[in-house]
Design an enzyme around this catalytic site. Structure first.
Site, PDB file in Angstrom:
ATOM      1  NE  ARG A 203       1.195   2.850  13.200  1.00  0.00           N
ATOM      2  CZ  ARG A 203       0.353   3.711  13.741  1.00  0.00           C
ATOM      3  NH1 ARG A 203       0.822   4.677  14.522  1.00  0.00           N
ATOM      4  NH2 ARG A 203      -0.924   3.631  13.511  1.00  0.00           N
TER       5      ARG A 203
ATOM      6  CG  ASP B   4     -12.201  17.203  -6.082  1.00  0.00           C
ATOM      7  OD1 ASP B   4     -13.154  17.995  -6.246  1.00  0.00           O
ATOM      8  OD2 ASP B   4     -11.015  17.567  -6.118  1.00  0.00           O
ATOM      9  CB  ILE B   5     -16.482  17.688  -8.507  1.00  0.00           C
ATOM     10  CG1 ILE B   5     -15.241  18.038  -9.330  1.00  0.00           C
ATOM     11  CG2 ILE B   5     -16.812  18.797  -7.516  1.00  0.00           C
ATOM     12  CD1 ILE B   5     -15.414  19.259 -10.202  1.00  0.00           C
TER      13      ILE B   5
ATOM     14  CG  ASP C 171      -5.409   4.058   1.316  1.00  0.00           C
ATOM     15  OD1 ASP C 171      -6.543   4.350   0.891  1.00  0.00           O
ATOM     16  OD2 ASP C 171      -5.138   3.934   2.524  1.00  0.00           O
TER      17      ASP C 171
ATOM     18  CB  THR D 106     -10.109   1.785  11.187  1.00  0.00           C
ATOM     19  OG1 THR D 106      -8.867   2.301  10.680  1.00  0.00           O
ATOM     20  CG2 THR D 106     -10.658   0.761  10.215  1.00  0.00           C
TER      21      THR D 106
ATOM     22  CE  LYS E 286      -8.265   6.032   3.865  1.00  0.00           C
ATOM     23  NZ  LYS E 286      -6.808   5.752   3.742  1.00  0.00           N
TER      24      LYS E 286
ATOM     25  CE  LYS F 261      -2.329   1.701   3.685  1.00  0.00           C
ATOM     26  NZ  LYS F 261      -2.201   3.197   3.723  1.00  0.00           N
TER      27      LYS F 261
END
Length: 228
Positions: free
Chosen positions: A204, A62-63, A57, A113, A59, A31
């Site tokens: 981590r 937006d329009i 990733d 999360t 995320k 990722k």
């Protein structure tokens, strides 16, 4: 059988590429998070992509026209999986799917999360996290998303809501006895797999371990997956 994705979330591309090299064959994908992409852009996708599939990733939120263009650009870089916020709405998710085309899977993020019920309430969302996850999951799949990102605590309910044909990607994974960190809704690898997750995203507990490959293999063992 569930897969394991390692999250490369720092801004040091040399270190991230070295880590990806050392984990090749021990994990199923890498990722590239917002911090690494913001620091190095598409170069990060290329360098990390030398060692396996890339889950980008960012995320997107937006329009629709902007999200369509961004998804198309990421797909042209060979990204396997990319994320959008389901809360951007049906038209935005559909635009991402259109832009990504057949070669890149769009995964819609339901509820982060790091958010719990009190945080959602502060944002003006009266529903508890589980109810909001199901609402957004249904919306995103209806708009064409082929994958969803949800916490392991909601996996079973989401699977019941959207059926078997949608990939469920679950962050918030912590090995038994591990530090929760900045996550609110977490589960162990074994619990997430038992609930029906298709891919677990772990950062981590692997990347900060003294021996990241050994940590990845230990998590795979917790998942009930054989050594690679």
């Amino acid at each position: 059988m569930a897969g394991l994705i390692v999250a490369l979330d720092d801004d040091d591309l040399v270190a991230a590429e070295g880590l990806a090299r050392s984990l090749t064959g021990a994990v199923d994908a890498f990722k590239v998070g917002l911090t690494l992409f913001a620091a190095h852009g598409p170069e990060a996708l290329f360098e990390i992509g030398q060692h396996g599939r890339v889950f980008c990733d960012l995320k997107l939120h937006d329009i629709p026209s902007q999200v369509r263009g961004a998804a198309k650009s990421l797909a042209s870089k060979g990204v396997w999986l990319t994320t959008v916020h389901a809360s951007g709405g049906r038209a935005m998710v559909a635009a991402a799917v259109e832009g990504a085309g057949a070669g890149t899977i769009v995964a819609a993020v339901t509820v982060l999360t790091s958010l719990d019920a009190s945080e959602l309430a502060a944002l003006g969302v009266p529903a508890d996290p589980g109810a909001q996850v199901l609402r957004l999951a249904s919306l995103a799949v209806g708009a064409g998303a082929r994958a969803l990102v949800c916490s392991p605590q909601e996996v079973a309910a989401v699977r019941a809501e959207v059926g078997p044909g949608v990939l469920l990607v679950t962050p918030g994974i912590r090995p038994a006895g591990g530090d929760v960190g900045d996550q609110s809704r977490v589960a162990t690898p074994a619990a997430a797999v038992a609930a029906g997750a298709d891919y677990l995203v772990v950062g981590r507990p692997i990347t900060a371990a003294p021996d990241p490959r050994a940590a990845a293999e230990a998590i795979r063992a917790e998942m009930g997956c054989p050594r690679r």
